[in-house]
Enzyme design. Structure first.
Site, PDB file in Angstrom:
ATOM      1  CB  THR A   1      -0.838   0.152   0.995  1.00  0.00           C
ATOM      2  OG1 THR A   1      -0.115   0.365   1.866  1.00  0.00           O
ATOM      3  CG2 THR A   1      -1.597  -1.539   1.544  1.00  0.00           C
ATOM      4  CG  ASP A   2      -0.516   4.939  -2.026  1.00  0.00           C
ATOM      5  OD1 ASP A   2       0.097   4.521  -2.546  1.00  0.00           O
ATOM      6  OD2 ASP A   2      -1.646   5.383  -1.745  1.00  0.00           O
ATOM      7  CB  CYS A   3       0.963   4.037   4.626  1.00  0.00           C
ATOM      8  SG  CYS A   3      -0.553   2.490   4.849  1.00  0.00           S
ATOM      9  CE1 TYR A   4       2.626  -0.246   7.408  1.00  0.00           C
ATOM     10  CE2 TYR A   4       0.531  -0.260   7.254  1.00  0.00           C
ATOM     11  CZ  TYR A   4       1.424  -0.061   8.235  1.00  0.00           C
ATOM     12  OH  TYR A   4       0.933   0.054   9.418  1.00  0.00           O
TER      13      TYR A   4
END
Length: 408
Positions: free
Chosen positions: A146-149
């Site tokens: 994901t964008d944050c992971y």
């Protein structure tokens, strides 16, 4: 007669009188309930037995770049990763996957992992025990990008000292009595009690009887949510009622149940536990599990506590259940006392049957003795339960009327 606060004051001053439950039983015979209740402050109980409804919660800490783990293996054993990004739950009875699906990278690694278990099988209980013993464990994880992971995968080695949290959370421990398993069929059976030989070739029981914590507090008058206990060589707590908690089980006049009854959910910091009291194990053709040492202190608040703790093996019974019938409700051969079970043989339909315990009576005694020493030395105080355990839980089965059942 006394309160937990008063008992704790004596513990902190190293003046508390603490007996193991076996010492109490012997002294009641000599002196009677009333005199013993005036003398003793705390009674310690213990068990060391397989408890497969156990597991560990781990928080790994984030690597850089960070990862949202959705599949994970610890020494080839799958851990559940469906909540926090690097939070895991490792079940004691989860088997290692040797199918070659990628979690074990090569044959050499597979052989090394299998050699760590004397039974040549590895499971979650072995990995938990290894971590508690300070051994390194290989981790492989696959992430959801994901964008944050942004990280997709990770392979590393962890120990108990390189992860943030590592604690046991066990949904069902300390059965308040259990069954005796036998096999009236014509072939060997491999069960959660171990191998059962055909034609009533042996019998196996799992509860330590008169040493068992909850058989000495049958109505759960002093054990409750928040009770501090000995768990795996460290300090733990009663977190909730255990799964399959069934306090409505039929009982003898001494209030002890005639079969599986109350259970406890337990929690404790695994980083402070001792590998002596936490051991992975494997049941042939059944699967892995975890052997745990658990001790429960019983505060002597009144004479009733002593009266309940005075129960002996000849006053406790368990049902003899035939595993040859592959149904949820199996026929049984009646009740036998724990005194009969601990004699090494019982009689079923006129036949003498050899008996073995699944629990270690020797180590159960050592748990009770170790807890006694902790309390006498002022290192372990008691807690007042914040709530009582429920006394009215029924047992709900998942029967489906008209369902087609294949028993082969």
């Amino acid at each position: 007669m006394r309160t937990i606060d008063e008992i704790n004051e004596k513990i902190q001053a190293k003046r508390a009188v603490v007996w193991t439950v076996e010492e109490l039983k012997a002294n009641v015979v000599e002196m009677g309930v009333k005199k013993v209740a005036q003398m003793v402050d705390v009674v310690t109980t213990g068990t060391f037995e397989p408890m497969e409804s156990s597991g560990a919660i781990l928080n790994l800490g984030q690597p850089d770049p960070p990862i949202k783990i959705r599949q994970c293996w610890l020494d080839g054993v799958a851990a559940y990763a469906g909540f926090g990004a690097v939070d895991l739950y490792l079940g004691a009875s989860q088997s290692a996957d040797y199918s070659g699906s990628g979690e074990v990278s090569d044959l050499e690694e597979l052989r090394e992992m299998r050699s760590r278990s004397p039974q040549q099988e590895l499971g979650g209980g072995h990995v938990i025990a290894d971590l508690i013993a300070g051994k390194p464990v290989k981790l492989r994880a696959i992430g959801q990008v994901t964008d944050c992971y942004p990280r997709a995968s990770i392979e590393t080695t962890i120990t108990r000292d390189t992860i943030n949290q590592f604690y046991l959370y066990n949904p069902r421990n300390l059965y308040q009595n259990f069954i005796v398993g036998v096999n009236g069929g014509d072939r060997p059976l491999f069960t959660y009690l171990g191998p059962l030989q055909p034609q009533l070739g042996n019998a196996v029981f799992s509860n330590p009887g008169a040493l068992s914590p909850l058989l000495n507090d049958p109505d759960l008058q002093v054990v409750g949510i928040g009770s501090r206990i000995f768990l795996g060589g460290g300090i733990g707590y009663v977190a909730w009622e255990g799964t399959q908690h069934f306090p409505l089980q039929k009982r003898l006049p001494n209030r002890t149940p005639i079969g599986p009854a109350a259970t406890l959910a337990l929690i404790g910091d695994a980083k402070q536990m001792d590998a002596r009291w936490v051991r992975g194990c494997y049941f042939k053709s059944y699967g892995p599990s975890l052997m745990l040492g658990i001790g429960v202190p019983l505060p002597v608040l009144n004479e009733t506590v002593v009266e309940r703790c005075a129960v002996r093996d000849e006053d406790l019974v368990a049902p003899v259940v035939d595993f040859a019938i592959p149904r949820r409700v199996r026929p049984n051969f009646g009740l036998v006392s724990y005194a009969q079970l601990k004699s090494g043989q019982i009689t079923i339909d006129g036949k003498r049957v050899r008996v073995a315990p699944l629990a270690s009576i020797f180590l159960a005694r050592q748990v009770a003795e170790t807890l006694k020493q902790w309390i006498e030395q002022g290192e372990f105080t008691l807690t007042q339960p914040v709530a009582s355990l429920p006394s009215d839980r029924p047992f709900l089965a998942q029967d489906r009327w008209g369902a087609q059942i294949n028993l082969e």
